[in-house]
Design a protein around this motif. Structure first.
Motif, PDB file in Angstrom:
ATOM      1  N   GLU A 196       0.829  -1.200   0.000  1.00 37.17           N
ATOM      2  CA  GLU A 196       0.000   0.000   0.000  1.00 37.17           C
ATOM      3  C   GLU A 196       0.868   1.257   0.000  1.00 37.17           C
ATOM      4  N   SER A 197       1.949   1.229   0.784  1.00 40.12           N
ATOM      5  CA  SER A 197       2.856   2.377   0.811  1.00 40.12           C
ATOM      6  C   SER A 197       3.524   2.569  -0.540  1.00 40.12           C
ATOM      7  N   GLY A 198       3.910   1.445  -1.179  1.00 42.86           N
ATOM      8  CA  GLY A 198       4.522   1.533  -2.490  1.00 42.86           C
ATOM      9  C   GLY A 198       3.588   2.124  -3.526  1.00 42.86           C
ATOM     10  N   SER A 199       2.318   1.753  -3.450  1.00 38.01           N
ATOM     11  CA  SER A 199       1.324   2.297  -4.389  1.00 38.01           C
ATOM     12  C   SER A 199       1.161   3.798  -4.181  1.00 38.01           C
ATOM     13  N   LEU A 200       1.151   4.222  -2.916  1.00 40.00           N
ATOM     14  CA  LEU A 200       1.014   5.651  -2.621  1.00 40.00           C
ATOM     15  C   LEU A 200       2.226   6.437  -3.097  1.00 40.00           C
ATOM     16  N   ASP A 201       3.403   5.768  -3.090  1.00 38.76           N
ATOM     17  CA  ASP A 201       4.622   6.431  -3.555  1.00 38.76           C
ATOM     18  C   ASP A 201       4.764   6.391  -5.067  1.00 38.76           C
ATOM     19  N   GLY A 202       3.810   5.773  -5.752  1.00 42.89           N
ATOM     20  CA  GLY A 202       3.837   5.737  -7.209  1.00 42.89           C
ATOM     21  C   GLY A 202       4.731   4.661  -7.797  1.00 42.89           C
ATOM     22  N   MET A 203       4.988   3.585  -7.054  1.00 41.46           N
ATOM     23  CA  MET A 203       5.815   2.492  -7.580  1.00 41.46           C
ATOM     24  C   MET A 203       5.102   1.788  -8.726  1.00 41.46           C
ATOM     25  N   ASN A 204       5.846   1.564  -9.824  1.00 39.32           N
ATOM     26  CA  ASN A 204       5.298   0.726 -10.888  1.00 39.32           C
ATOM     27  C   ASN A 204       5.650  -0.727 -10.626  1.00 39.32           C
ATOM     28  N   VAL A 205       5.255  -1.618 -11.524  1.00 34.80           N
ATOM     29  CA  VAL A 205       5.468  -3.057 -11.315  1.00 34.80           C
ATOM     30  C   VAL A 205       6.951  -3.381 -11.182  1.00 34.80           C
ATOM     31  N   TRP A 206       7.776  -2.810 -12.046  1.00 34.72           N
ATOM     32  CA  TRP A 206       9.214  -3.104 -12.028  1.00 34.72           C
ATOM     33  C   TRP A 206       9.855  -2.595 -10.743  1.00 34.72           C
ATOM     34  N   GLN A 207       9.525  -1.377 -10.338  1.00 24.97           N
ATOM     35  CA  GLN A 207      10.095  -0.819  -9.110  1.00 24.97           C
ATOM     36  C   GLN A 207       9.674  -1.620  -7.892  1.00 24.97           C
ATOM     37  N   ARG A 208       8.423  -2.072  -7.888  1.00 26.92           N
ATOM     38  CA  ARG A 208       7.947  -2.894  -6.764  1.00 26.92           C
ATOM     39  C   ARG A 208       8.708  -4.206  -6.687  1.00 26.92           C
ATOM     40  N   LEU A 209       8.999  -4.800  -7.853  1.00 23.77           N
ATOM     41  CA  LEU A 209       9.737  -6.061  -7.878  1.00 23.77           C
ATOM     42  C   LEU A 209      11.156  -5.876  -7.373  1.00 23.77           C
ATOM     43  N   VAL A 210      11.850  -4.855  -7.890  1.00 27.22           N
ATOM     44  CA  VAL A 210      13.275  -4.664  -7.593  1.00 27.22           C
ATOM     45  C   VAL A 210      13.504  -4.138  -6.186  1.00 27.22           C
ATOM     46  N   HIS A 211      12.681  -3.188  -5.751  1.00 28.04           N
ATOM     47  CA  HIS A 211      12.939  -2.501  -4.482  1.00 28.04           C
ATOM     48  C   HIS A 211      12.133  -3.031  -3.304  1.00 28.04           C
ATOM     49  N   LEU A 212      11.128  -3.844  -3.583  1.00 25.94           N
ATOM     50  CA  LEU A 212      10.288  -4.331  -2.483  1.00 25.94           C
ATOM     51  C   LEU A 212      10.249  -5.847  -2.406  1.00 25.94           C
ATOM     52  N   GLU A 213       9.804  -6.496  -3.469  1.00 30.21           N
ATOM     53  CA  GLU A 213       9.560  -7.937  -3.407  1.00 30.21           C
ATOM     54  C   GLU A 213      10.858  -8.754  -3.356  1.00 30.21           C
ATOM     55  N   LEU A 214      11.773  -8.515  -4.286  1.00 34.52           N
ATOM     56  CA  LEU A 214      13.010  -9.306  -4.299  1.00 34.52           C
ATOM     57  C   LEU A 214      13.839  -9.131  -3.025  1.00 34.52           C
ATOM     58  N   PRO A 215      14.041  -7.906  -2.515  1.00 36.94           N
ATOM     59  CA  PRO A 215      14.810  -7.785  -1.264  1.00 36.94           C
ATOM     60  C   PRO A 215      14.182  -8.518  -0.082  1.00 36.94           C
ATOM     61  N   LEU A 216      12.843  -8.651  -0.091  1.00 34.71           N
ATOM     62  CA  LEU A 216      12.165  -9.260   1.046  1.00 34.71           C
ATOM     63  C   LEU A 216      12.001 -10.775   0.915  1.00 34.71           C
ATOM     64  N   ILE A 217      12.447 -11.349  -0.202  1.00 39.69           N
ATOM     65  CA  ILE A 217      12.429 -12.816  -0.319  1.00 39.69           C
ATOM     66  C   ILE A 217      13.843 -13.349  -0.546  1.00 39.69           C
ATOM     67  N   ARG A 218      14.839 -12.614  -0.063  1.00 36.52           N
ATOM     68  CA  ARG A 218      16.228 -13.070  -0.220  1.00 36.52           C
ATOM     69  C   ARG A 218      16.455 -14.419   0.448  1.00 36.52           C
ATOM     70  N   SER A 219      15.813 -14.646   1.586  1.00 37.04           N
ATOM     71  CA  SER A 219      15.974 -15.930   2.275  1.00 37.04           C
ATOM     72  C   SER A 219      15.476 -17.075   1.408  1.00 37.04           C
ATOM     73  N   GLN A 220      14.354 -16.849   0.728  1.00 32.91           N
ATOM     74  CA  GLN A 220      13.806 -17.892  -0.150  1.00 32.91           C
ATOM     75  C   GLN A 220      14.704 -18.112  -1.362  1.00 32.91           C
ATOM     76  N   VAL A 221      15.255 -17.027  -1.913  1.00 30.57           N
ATOM     77  CA  VAL A 221      16.175 -17.154  -3.047  1.00 30.57           C
ATOM     78  C   VAL A 221      17.414 -17.944  -2.632  1.00 30.57           C
ATOM     79  N   ARG A 222      17.933 -17.643  -1.453  1.00 33.83           N
ATOM     80  CA  ARG A 222      19.105 -18.364  -0.957  1.00 33.83           C
ATOM     81  C   ARG A 222      18.799 -19.843  -0.778  1.00 33.83           C
TER      82      ARG A 222
END
Length: 300
Positions: A196-222
């Motif tokens: 919700e915060s990302g949407s309010l800040d105007g994040m597009n799909v790519w920005q949400r993936l790079v700056h929000l989703e991928l950093p928060l699933i690093r444990s799963q990637v590892r």
């Protein structure tokens, strides 16, 4: 009672730990016991029957100069590289797509469809791919001919130049249920407030993936990286059924080579040494991945 805090905690919960004794008994019998025997027999020339002669580190010296084993390391490197590219992309994309389906009922059905293949035995899937790669009547060659690309047809499993790549592209498009679930579980732990915060800040799909989703699933990637590397180093049934390690040794893997030495040539002692080397390689790779890839930072 001991002054050690750890021992005090164990003693305080001694009744709970008693329930773990059957588990450790099974592990000791079927896991730790065979490993210790393999460690001992790696120092022997042993055929599993009447030959049992101590040779020290001769088996390990032989491993270091074994051209077939070194060639299998190259092959498993190709397989591991291909598997990493595949399983760090396609299952993640599928998990992202399912995670962002707005209709709850549709998202549940999508999860079921991706997980359903897990109930199919791997041997069945491998046999299907044997038919896909078949030289004369295989599905892949038939498709190429249908598209007017008959010049690209091959005996995919019967040629040295293509056999290892046939293993790399096995199970395309590689959306394995277990990796899909790992990614999806990680995405589902991300607090909705962040989206919700990302949407309010105007994040597009790519920005949400790079700056929000991928950093928060690093444990799963590892975790996926570790599982893929370990799985490829232990890759045995796929080359055994599809190619038998051939033609020649073009698709031979270390695990399959270990199997051949043990059960085809009765070199149990040497196979034990190969197993110890593979164990050390898996251990070192696991430590390296844990050091190189940091887990997701916990949120207060």
């Amino acid at each position: 009672m001991s002054s050690n805090p750890l021992l005090r905690k164990i003693w305080k919960s001694k009744h709970a730990y008693l329930f773990l004794l059957p588990v450790f008994a099974v592990l000791g019998t079927f896991k730790y016991g065979p490993f210790l025997v393999a460690l001992q027999k790696s120092l022997f020339e042993w055929n599993g029957a009447n030959i049992d002669r101590f040779v020290g580190i001769a088996n390990f010296v032989r491993v270091a100069g074994d051209a077939s084993f070194l060639g299998s390391i190259r092959n498993v490197g190709i397989l591991a590289g291909g598997a990493l590219v595949a399983h760090l992309t396609f299952p993640l994309l599928a998990a992202l797509l399912v995670f962002h389906i707005r209709r709850k009922r549709l998202a549940e059905w999508a999860r079921v469809l991706f997980i359903l293949p897990l109930i199919v035995p791997s041997i069945v899937v491998i046999k299907i791919w044997t038919w896909i790669y078949a030289g004369q009547n295989g599905l892949l060659n038939a498709l190429l001919k249908l598209l007017g690309l008959g010049g690209l047809t091959h005996s995919w499993l019967g040629e040295s130049a293509t056999s290892i790549w046939a293993l790399v592209f096995y199970n395309f498009p590689w959306i394995g249920g277990i990796y899909f679930l790992i990614y999806l579980a990680g995405l589902m732990t991300i607090p909705s407030e962040l989206f919700e915060s990302g949407s309010l800040d105007g994040m597009n799909v790519w920005q949400r993936l790079v700056h929000l989703e991928l950093p928060l699933i690093r444990s799963q990637v590892r975790l996926v990286v570790m599982l893929v590397l370990i799985g490829q180093l232990q890759n045995f049934e796929l080359p055994l059924i599809l190619t038998g390690g051939g033609p020649g040794e073009s698709s031979l893997t270390p695990a399959l080579y270990l199997y051949d030495r043990a059960f085809t040539f009765n070199e149990m002692g040497y196979a034990s040494a190969l197993g110890i080397v593979l164990f050390a390689a898996i251990l070192l790779l696991t430590i390296f991945v844990q050091k190189a890839l940091k887990p997701t930072e916990t949120m207060d």
